[in-house]
Design a protein around this motif. Structure first.
Motif, mmCIF file in Angstrom:
data_model
loop_
_atom_site.group_PDB
_atom_site.id
_atom_site.type_symbol
_atom_site.label_atom_id
_atom_site.label_comp_id
_atom_site.label_asym_id
_atom_site.label_seq_id
_atom_site.Cartn_x
_atom_site.Cartn_y
_atom_site.Cartn_z
ATOM 1 N N VAL A 1 1.043 -1.472 0.222
ATOM 2 C CA VAL A 1 0.199 -0.154 -0.278
ATOM 3 C C VAL A 1 0.811 0.913 -0.251
ATOM 4 O O VAL A 1 1.228 1.357 1.195
ATOM 5 C CB VAL A 1 -0.670 -0.238 1.329
ATOM 6 N N SER A 2 0.616 2.318 -1.115
ATOM 7 C CA SER A 2 1.389 3.468 -0.901
ATOM 8 C C SER A 2 0.384 5.002 -0.645
ATOM 9 O O SER A 2 -0.479 5.098 0.116
ATOM 10 C CB SER A 2 1.814 3.826 -2.565
ATOM 11 N N PHE A 3 1.510 5.776 0.239
ATOM 12 C CA PHE A 3 0.717 6.626 1.150
ATOM 13 C C PHE A 3 1.513 7.827 0.502
ATOM 14 O O PHE A 3 2.441 7.381 -0.358
ATOM 15 C CB PHE A 3 0.680 5.963 2.694
ATOM 16 N N GLU A 4 0.800 9.004 0.725
ATOM 17 C CA GLU A 4 1.994 10.262 0.438
ATOM 18 C C GLU A 4 3.277 9.920 0.856
ATOM 19 O O GLU A 4 4.775 11.060 0.493
ATOM 20 C CB GLU A 4 1.059 11.960 0.672
ATOM 21 N N GLU A 5 3.439 9.539 1.604
ATOM 22 C CA GLU A 5 5.205 9.587 2.288
ATOM 23 C C GLU A 5 5.555 8.503 2.706
ATOM 24 O O GLU A 5 6.744 8.550 3.625
ATOM 25 C CB GLU A 5 5.337 10.039 4.245
ATOM 26 N N GLY A 6 5.409 7.395 1.992
ATOM 27 C CA GLY A 6 5.783 6.104 1.294
ATOM 28 C C GLY A 6 5.217 4.914 1.318
ATOM 29 O O GLY A 6 4.092 5.508 1.000
ATOM 30 N N GLN A 7 5.065 3.648 1.402
ATOM 31 C CA GLN A 7 4.550 2.609 1.800
ATOM 32 C C GLN A 7 5.121 1.732 2.163
ATOM 33 O O GLN A 7 6.029 1.714 3.299
ATOM 34 C CB GLN A 7 4.879 1.617 0.188
ATOM 35 N N GLU A 8 3.745 0.190 2.464
ATOM 36 C CA GLU A 8 3.785 -0.728 3.752
ATOM 37 C C GLU A 8 3.941 -1.452 2.746
ATOM 38 O O GLU A 8 3.284 -2.061 2.284
ATOM 39 C CB GLU A 8 3.040 -0.262 4.427
ATOM 40 N N THR A 9 4.572 -2.932 2.603
ATOM 41 C CA THR A 9 4.742 -4.140 2.655
ATOM 42 C C THR A 9 4.029 -5.000 3.193
ATOM 43 O O THR A 9 4.036 -5.108 4.121
ATOM 44 C CB THR A 9 5.901 -4.537 1.548
ATOM 45 N N GLY A 10 4.083 -6.199 2.521
ATOM 46 C CA GLY A 10 3.468 -7.501 3.455
ATOM 47 C C GLY A 10 2.428 -6.750 4.241
ATOM 48 O O GLY A 10 2.116 -7.735 4.852
ATOM 49 N N VAL A 11 1.377 -6.685 3.309
ATOM 50 C CA VAL A 11 0.184 -6.024 4.872
ATOM 51 C C VAL A 11 -1.005 -6.712 4.823
ATOM 52 O O VAL A 11 -1.632 -7.466 3.603
ATOM 53 C CB VAL A 11 -0.536 -4.541 4.518
ATOM 54 N N PRO A 12 -1.793 -7.790 5.690
ATOM 55 C CA PRO A 12 -2.010 -8.851 5.682
ATOM 56 C C PRO A 12 -4.099 -8.012 5.759
ATOM 57 O O PRO A 12 -3.690 -6.886 5.665
ATOM 58 C CB PRO A 12 -2.349 -9.518 7.016
ATOM 59 N N GLU A 13 -5.350 -8.662 4.744
ATOM 60 C CA GLU A 13 -6.063 -8.584 4.485
ATOM 61 C C GLU A 13 -6.785 -7.461 5.593
ATOM 62 O O GLU A 13 -7.486 -6.816 5.995
ATOM 63 C CB GLU A 13 -6.367 -9.369 3.508
ATOM 64 N N ASP A 14 -6.683 -8.974 6.560
ATOM 65 C CA ASP A 14 -6.832 -7.855 8.144
ATOM 66 C C ASP A 14 -6.956 -6.647 8.243
ATOM 67 O O ASP A 14 -7.803 -6.614 9.293
ATOM 68 C CB ASP A 14 -7.365 -9.386 8.989
ATOM 69 N N GLN A 15 -5.990 -6.404 7.716
ATOM 70 C CA GLN A 15 -5.377 -4.973 8.454
ATOM 71 C C GLN A 15 -5.876 -3.965 7.580
ATOM 72 O O GLN A 15 -5.645 -2.690 7.810
ATOM 73 C CB GLN A 15 -3.841 -4.327 8.638
ATOM 74 N N LEU A 16 -7.063 -3.980 6.974
ATOM 75 C CA LEU A 16 -6.921 -3.034 5.838
ATOM 76 C C LEU A 16 -8.588 -3.100 5.402
ATOM 77 O O LEU A 16 -9.565 -3.734 6.023
ATOM 78 C CB LEU A 16 -7.099 -3.371 4.410
ATOM 79 N N GLU A 17 -9.145 -1.870 5.249
ATOM 80 C CA GLU A 17 -10.655 -1.864 5.011
ATOM 81 C C GLU A 17 -11.004 -0.756 3.816
ATOM 82 O O GLU A 17 -10.061 0.351 3.661
ATOM 83 C CB GLU A 17 -10.384 -0.448 6.685
ATOM 84 N N ALA A 18 -11.715 -0.607 3.124
ATOM 85 C CA ALA A 18 -12.071 -0.457 2.266
ATOM 86 C C ALA A 18 -12.624 1.310 2.517
ATOM 87 O O ALA A 18 -13.023 1.779 3.436
ATOM 88 C CB ALA A 18 -12.944 -1.022 1.273
ATOM 89 N N SER A 19 -11.915 1.781 1.632
ATOM 90 C CA SER A 19 -11.438 3.967 2.034
ATOM 91 C C SER A 19 -13.026 4.438 2.048
ATOM 92 O O SER A 19 -13.946 3.699 0.500
ATOM 93 C CB SER A 19 -10.407 4.439 1.632
#
Length: 63
Positions: free
Chosen positions: A40-58
Motif C-alpha cells: 500500500v502506497s501513501f503520500e509519505e511512503g509505503q507498507e509492504t506485506g500488509v495482511p487483508e485483515d489490517q485493511l478497510e475499504a476507504s
C-alpha cells in the motif's frame, strides 16, 4: 473482503507510522497458503506485506 490494485484503503496497524491513513493498493501478492498480502502506497511512503485483515475499504473509493 479482498482488494485489487488501485483500490483506496485505510490501514489499521498500530505499529505502523501510516496507521489510520488512506493509501492505494499498488501490488497484490499471494502467499504459499493462498492468502493475499498487499503493498500500500501513501503520500509519505509505503507498507509492504500488509495482511487483508489490517485493511478497510476507504470512503474515498466511492468519490
Amino acid at each position: 473482503m479482498s482488494f485489487e490494485k488501485d483500490d483506496a484503503v485505510v490501514l489499521h496497524d498500530k505499529h505502523s507510522e501510516f496507521d489510520g491513513e488512506v493509501g492505494t493498493v499498488t501490488q497484490v501478492m499471494e502467499t504459499m497458503f493462498g492468502d493475499a498480502t498487499y503493498t500500500v502506497s501513501f503520500e509519505e511512503g509505503q507498507e509492504t506485506g500488509v495482511p487483508e485483515d489490517q485493511l478497510e475499504a476507504s470512503d474515498e473509493a466511492d468519490e
